[in-house]
Design a protein around this motif. Sequence first.
Motif, PDB file in Angstrom:
ATOM      1  N   PHE A 169       5.200 -33.373  28.167  1.00 37.80           N
ATOM      2  CA  PHE A 169       5.102 -32.061  28.897  1.00 37.80           C
ATOM      3  C   PHE A 169       6.501 -31.372  29.240  1.00 37.80           C
ATOM      4  O   PHE A 169       6.798 -30.280  28.760  1.00 37.80           O
ATOM      5  CB  PHE A 169       4.292 -31.762  29.951  1.00 37.80           C
ATOM      6  CG  PHE A 169       4.322 -30.463  30.655  1.00 37.80           C
ATOM      7  CD1 PHE A 169       3.478 -29.418  30.361  1.00 37.80           C
ATOM      8  CD2 PHE A 169       5.041 -30.364  31.883  1.00 37.80           C
ATOM      9  CE1 PHE A 169       3.578 -28.408  30.791  1.00 37.80           C
ATOM     10  CE2 PHE A 169       5.047 -29.300  32.585  1.00 37.80           C
ATOM     11  CZ  PHE A 169       4.513 -27.998  31.928  1.00 37.80           C
ATOM     12  N   SER A 170       7.259 -32.528  29.637  1.00 39.95           N
ATOM     13  CA  SER A 170       8.899 -32.084  30.206  1.00 39.95           C
ATOM     14  C   SER A 170       9.425 -31.755  28.818  1.00 39.95           C
ATOM     15  O   SER A 170      10.357 -30.527  28.904  1.00 39.95           O
ATOM     16  CB  SER A 170       9.412 -33.011  30.861  1.00 39.95           C
ATOM     17  OG  SER A 170       8.878 -33.351  32.122  1.00 39.95           O
ATOM     18  N   GLU A 171       9.174 -32.309  27.850  1.00 45.05           N
ATOM     19  CA  GLU A 171      10.105 -31.996  26.542  1.00 45.05           C
ATOM     20  C   GLU A 171       9.712 -30.541  26.021  1.00 45.05           C
ATOM     21  O   GLU A 171      10.508 -29.764  25.512  1.00 45.05           O
ATOM     22  CB  GLU A 171       9.990 -33.010  25.469  1.00 45.05           C
ATOM     23  CG  GLU A 171      10.552 -34.381  26.062  1.00 45.05           C
ATOM     24  CD  GLU A 171      10.378 -35.539  24.857  1.00 45.05           C
ATOM     25  OE1 GLU A 171      10.501 -35.086  23.728  1.00 45.05           O
ATOM     26  OE2 GLU A 171       9.579 -36.564  25.251  1.00 45.05           O
ATOM     27  N   ILE A 172       8.355 -30.426  26.149  1.00 46.03           N
ATOM     28  CA  ILE A 172       7.891 -29.131  25.441  1.00 46.03           C
ATOM     29  C   ILE A 172       8.575 -27.677  26.059  1.00 46.03           C
ATOM     30  O   ILE A 172       8.917 -26.896  25.498  1.00 46.03           O
ATOM     31  CB  ILE A 172       6.158 -29.137  25.427  1.00 46.03           C
ATOM     32  CG1 ILE A 172       5.569 -30.170  24.787  1.00 46.03           C
ATOM     33  CG2 ILE A 172       5.735 -27.646  25.271  1.00 46.03           C
ATOM     34  CD1 ILE A 172       4.170 -30.299  24.822  1.00 46.03           C
ATOM     35  N   VAL A 173       8.407 -27.918  27.462  1.00 40.41           N
ATOM     36  CA  VAL A 173       9.230 -27.097  28.358  1.00 40.41           C
ATOM     37  C   VAL A 173      10.552 -26.824  27.893  1.00 40.41           C
ATOM     38  O   VAL A 173      11.097 -25.691  27.686  1.00 40.41           O
ATOM     39  CB  VAL A 173       8.979 -27.145  29.718  1.00 40.41           C
ATOM     40  CG1 VAL A 173       9.863 -26.155  30.572  1.00 40.41           C
ATOM     41  CG2 VAL A 173       7.666 -27.242  30.215  1.00 40.41           C
ATOM     42  N   ASP A 174      11.360 -28.022  27.810  1.00 39.25           N
ATOM     43  CA  ASP A 174      12.495 -27.866  27.444  1.00 39.25           C
ATOM     44  C   ASP A 174      13.001 -27.284  25.973  1.00 39.25           C
ATOM     45  O   ASP A 174      14.129 -26.618  25.865  1.00 39.25           O
ATOM     46  CB  ASP A 174      13.419 -29.199  27.709  1.00 39.25           C
ATOM     47  CG  ASP A 174      13.756 -29.706  28.727  1.00 39.25           C
ATOM     48  OD1 ASP A 174      13.759 -29.014  29.894  1.00 39.25           O
ATOM     49  OD2 ASP A 174      13.645 -30.991  29.263  1.00 39.25           O
ATOM     50  N   LEU A 175      12.082 -27.483  25.198  1.00 40.16           N
ATOM     51  CA  LEU A 175      12.130 -27.002  23.714  1.00 40.16           C
ATOM     52  C   LEU A 175      12.186 -25.580  23.719  1.00 40.16           C
ATOM     53  O   LEU A 175      12.690 -24.854  22.856  1.00 40.16           O
ATOM     54  CB  LEU A 175      11.015 -27.659  22.750  1.00 40.16           C
ATOM     55  CG  LEU A 175      10.977 -29.216  22.509  1.00 40.16           C
ATOM     56  CD1 LEU A 175      10.005 -29.584  21.899  1.00 40.16           C
ATOM     57  CD2 LEU A 175      12.322 -29.181  21.411  1.00 40.16           C
ATOM     58  N   THR A 208      13.580 -26.150  34.358  1.00 39.81           N
ATOM     59  CA  THR A 208      13.826 -27.126  33.377  1.00 39.81           C
ATOM     60  C   THR A 208      12.347 -27.905  33.189  1.00 39.81           C
ATOM     61  O   THR A 208      11.437 -27.592  33.695  1.00 39.81           O
ATOM     62  CB  THR A 208      14.658 -28.178  33.498  1.00 39.81           C
ATOM     63  OG1 THR A 208      14.564 -29.024  34.774  1.00 39.81           O
ATOM     64  CG2 THR A 208      16.295 -27.391  33.663  1.00 39.81           C
ATOM     65  N   GLY A 209      12.197 -28.719  32.254  1.00 36.63           N
ATOM     66  CA  GLY A 209      11.136 -29.265  31.873  1.00 36.63           C
ATOM     67  C   GLY A 209      10.474 -30.181  33.187  1.00 36.63           C
ATOM     68  O   GLY A 209       9.610 -30.285  33.448  1.00 36.63           O
ATOM     69  N   TRP A 210      11.673 -31.161  33.506  1.00 34.25           N
ATOM     70  CA  TRP A 210      11.445 -32.154  34.745  1.00 34.25           C
ATOM     71  C   TRP A 210      11.019 -31.236  35.876  1.00 34.25           C
ATOM     72  O   TRP A 210      10.058 -31.428  36.740  1.00 34.25           O
ATOM     73  CB  TRP A 210      12.626 -32.792  34.906  1.00 34.25           C
ATOM     74  CG  TRP A 210      12.701 -33.919  36.189  1.00 34.25           C
ATOM     75  CD1 TRP A 210      11.433 -34.330  36.625  1.00 34.25           C
ATOM     76  CD2 TRP A 210      13.795 -34.488  37.003  1.00 34.25           C
ATOM     77  NE1 TRP A 210      11.534 -35.178  37.635  1.00 34.25           N
ATOM     78  CE2 TRP A 210      12.858 -35.346  37.763  1.00 34.25           C
ATOM     79  CE3 TRP A 210      14.941 -34.126  36.992  1.00 34.25           C
ATOM     80  CZ2 TRP A 210      13.636 -36.110  38.470  1.00 34.25           C
ATOM     81  CZ3 TRP A 210      15.825 -34.904  37.965  1.00 34.25           C
ATOM     82  CH2 TRP A 210      15.325 -35.923  38.595  1.00 34.25           C
ATOM     83  N   GLU A 211      11.691 -29.975  36.231  1.00 36.18           N
ATOM     84  CA  GLU A 211      11.266 -29.075  37.355  1.00 36.18           C
ATOM     85  C   GLU A 211      10.215 -28.370  37.239  1.00 36.18           C
ATOM     86  O   GLU A 211       9.254 -28.497  38.362  1.00 36.18           O
ATOM     87  CB  GLU A 211      12.415 -28.104  37.622  1.00 36.18           C
ATOM     88  CG  GLU A 211      13.740 -28.460  37.903  1.00 36.18           C
ATOM     89  CD  GLU A 211      14.806 -27.529  37.865  1.00 36.18           C
ATOM     90  OE1 GLU A 211      16.076 -27.433  38.356  1.00 36.18           O
ATOM     91  OE2 GLU A 211      14.753 -26.528  36.846  1.00 36.18           O
ATOM     92  N   LEU A 240       4.480 -20.194  29.602  1.00 40.60           N
ATOM     93  CA  LEU A 240       4.877 -20.634  28.450  1.00 40.60           C
ATOM     94  C   LEU A 240       4.318 -19.710  27.280  1.00 40.60           C
ATOM     95  O   LEU A 240       4.995 -19.722  26.297  1.00 40.60           O
ATOM     96  CB  LEU A 240       4.316 -22.068  28.518  1.00 40.60           C
ATOM     97  CG  LEU A 240       4.943 -23.207  29.207  1.00 40.60           C
ATOM     98  CD1 LEU A 240       4.150 -24.475  29.048  1.00 40.60           C
ATOM     99  CD2 LEU A 240       6.060 -23.531  28.640  1.00 40.60           C
ATOM    100  N   LEU A 241       3.190 -19.312  27.668  1.00 35.41           N
ATOM    101  CA  LEU A 241       2.672 -18.198  26.454  1.00 35.41           C
ATOM    102  C   LEU A 241       3.571 -17.229  26.428  1.00 35.41           C
ATOM    103  O   LEU A 241       4.001 -16.374  25.384  1.00 35.41           O
ATOM    104  CB  LEU A 241       1.160 -17.720  26.945  1.00 35.41           C
ATOM    105  CG  LEU A 241       0.255 -19.091  26.757  1.00 35.41           C
ATOM    106  CD1 LEU A 241      -1.335 -18.460  27.128  1.00 35.41           C
ATOM    107  CD2 LEU A 241       0.146 -19.290  25.113  1.00 35.41           C
ATOM    108  N   ASP A 242       4.048 -16.534  27.490  1.00 33.28           N
ATOM    109  CA  ASP A 242       4.966 -15.396  27.438  1.00 33.28           C
ATOM    110  C   ASP A 242       6.154 -15.780  27.105  1.00 33.28           C
ATOM    111  O   ASP A 242       6.998 -14.987  26.297  1.00 33.28           O
ATOM    112  CB  ASP A 242       5.055 -15.042  29.146  1.00 33.28           C
ATOM    113  CG  ASP A 242       4.072 -14.233  29.696  1.00 33.28           C
ATOM    114  OD1 ASP A 242       3.280 -13.703  28.891  1.00 33.28           O
ATOM    115  OD2 ASP A 242       3.854 -14.113  30.857  1.00 33.28           O
ATOM    116  N   ALA A 258       9.723 -29.534  16.529  1.00 33.96           N
ATOM    117  CA  ALA A 258      10.072 -30.738  17.658  1.00 33.96           C
ATOM    118  C   ALA A 258       9.033 -30.954  18.337  1.00 33.96           C
ATOM    119  O   ALA A 258       8.618 -32.012  19.110  1.00 33.96           O
ATOM    120  CB  ALA A 258      11.416 -30.264  18.241  1.00 33.96           C
ATOM    121  N   LEU A 259       8.008 -29.945  18.651  1.00 33.59           N
ATOM    122  CA  LEU A 259       6.963 -29.766  19.744  1.00 33.59           C
ATOM    123  C   LEU A 259       5.726 -30.770  19.053  1.00 33.59           C
ATOM    124  O   LEU A 259       5.219 -31.290  19.797  1.00 33.59           O
ATOM    125  CB  LEU A 259       6.794 -28.688  20.116  1.00 33.59           C
ATOM    126  CG  LEU A 259       5.620 -28.192  21.277  1.00 33.59           C
ATOM    127  CD1 LEU A 259       6.040 -26.974  21.960  1.00 33.59           C
ATOM    128  CD2 LEU A 259       4.003 -28.386  20.451  1.00 33.59           C
TER     129      LEU A 259
END
Length: 327
Positions: A169-175, A208-211, A240-242, A258-259
Motif C-alpha cells: 500500500f505504501s508503494e502504491i501511494v508513492d507511485l 507519502t506512502g508511509w505517512e 487516490l481516485l482523485d 509498477a503498481l
Amino acid sequence: MKRKQHDSFPRFLMKLLCLMLAIVLAVLAGATALFRQVLGKLHYTQPTASFGTRLGAFVTNLGDKALPSADLIGGTGSGIVNLLLVGSDQRDAESARSDTMLLVTYHRKTGNITLTSFLRDMYLPIPGHGSNRINAAYYEGGTELLDETLKENFGLHIDGNLEVDFSSFSEIVDLLGGVEIELRADEAEEINSHTGWNNLTEGKQNLTGWEALIYARIRKLDDNGGFSRTSRQRKLLEALLDRYRSISWRELLKVMDALLPLISTDLNYGQLVLLAMEILPKLPGSEIASQRIPADGAFRDEKVDGMAVLVPDLQANRETLRKSLLG
C-alpha cells in the motif's frame, strides 16, 4: 462514363471502410497486447471452479436483460459490480487477518461509485468456523471464505477481490506521487510522532506512502476508534481516485506497470479487460459516496471471550446495503 462513376464510388467507399476497419483492428490489437502485457504483471490467485459464474453481473448483463436475484445485493441483472478490496496485516510467512475490508460498488447506469467499509471488529457467524470477528474469515480461508461470510450475513454478491498488504500500500501511494489529505492537528501530530520528521501540520497535506499508511491505521485519537479508522481509509481511497483523475494515460500506464505486481486478484484477464473497458472511461466523471457497516443504530457493543466486539443487527444492515447499493 456516368455509370462507371457510380460503380466506382461504392468500390471506393468499400475500400475506405476496409481501411478504416483495418486501422481500428490494428489499434484494438495493439491495445489488447498492451492490456495483456500490463495485466500480466498482476499476481493471480486460483479461485474455486465455481468462481467462473461470479462475474455474471458484468459479463451476461451488458444489456440488463437478466433478472436480478431477489436474495442477493449484486449479481446478474442488478446493475452493479461489487469488488472487495482487502488490506491484510501480512507479516513475513505468517497467516494474515484482513485489517481493511472495503467494498467498491460500481453503478453501471450512472458510472458512480459507492465505498463501503466493514469494521473488522464485527462479530459474525463464519461459515464452517463458528462465530468470530469478521477479519478471522480471511485468516481461516482467504478471500473466498470472506466473500462467503459477507454473502451469508449481508446478502452481498462479490464479483471479485483485490488484495494488497501494508508494505505494498505504501508503494502504491508513492507511485502516484503521494496523496493529498486534509489533516486535523492531532492527526498530523500522530503521523509525525511515528515518522520523526515533524513536517506535517493541520490542513491539506501531501502524504507519502508511509505517512498515508500511518494515517489509515490511526485508532486512538477518537472515542469511536474503529469507526473513524474506516472513515480515514475511505477518505484515502477517494483521494487516490482523485489523484488518478489528474494524471495522463501515459503516466497512468507507467504507474500501473509498477503498481500491478503489488496486487493479488482472483479476477482473470478477460474479466479485468471488461472491467477496465467499462469503468476507466467513466471514472473521471463519477461521483463517489461512502458509508460503513455496521450502520449507526444497527449494532451493539459486547464482550465475547474477553474480546470487545460489535454485534450487528444483520437485517437492518442488510437493508442499509440494499437501499444504498441498489437504490
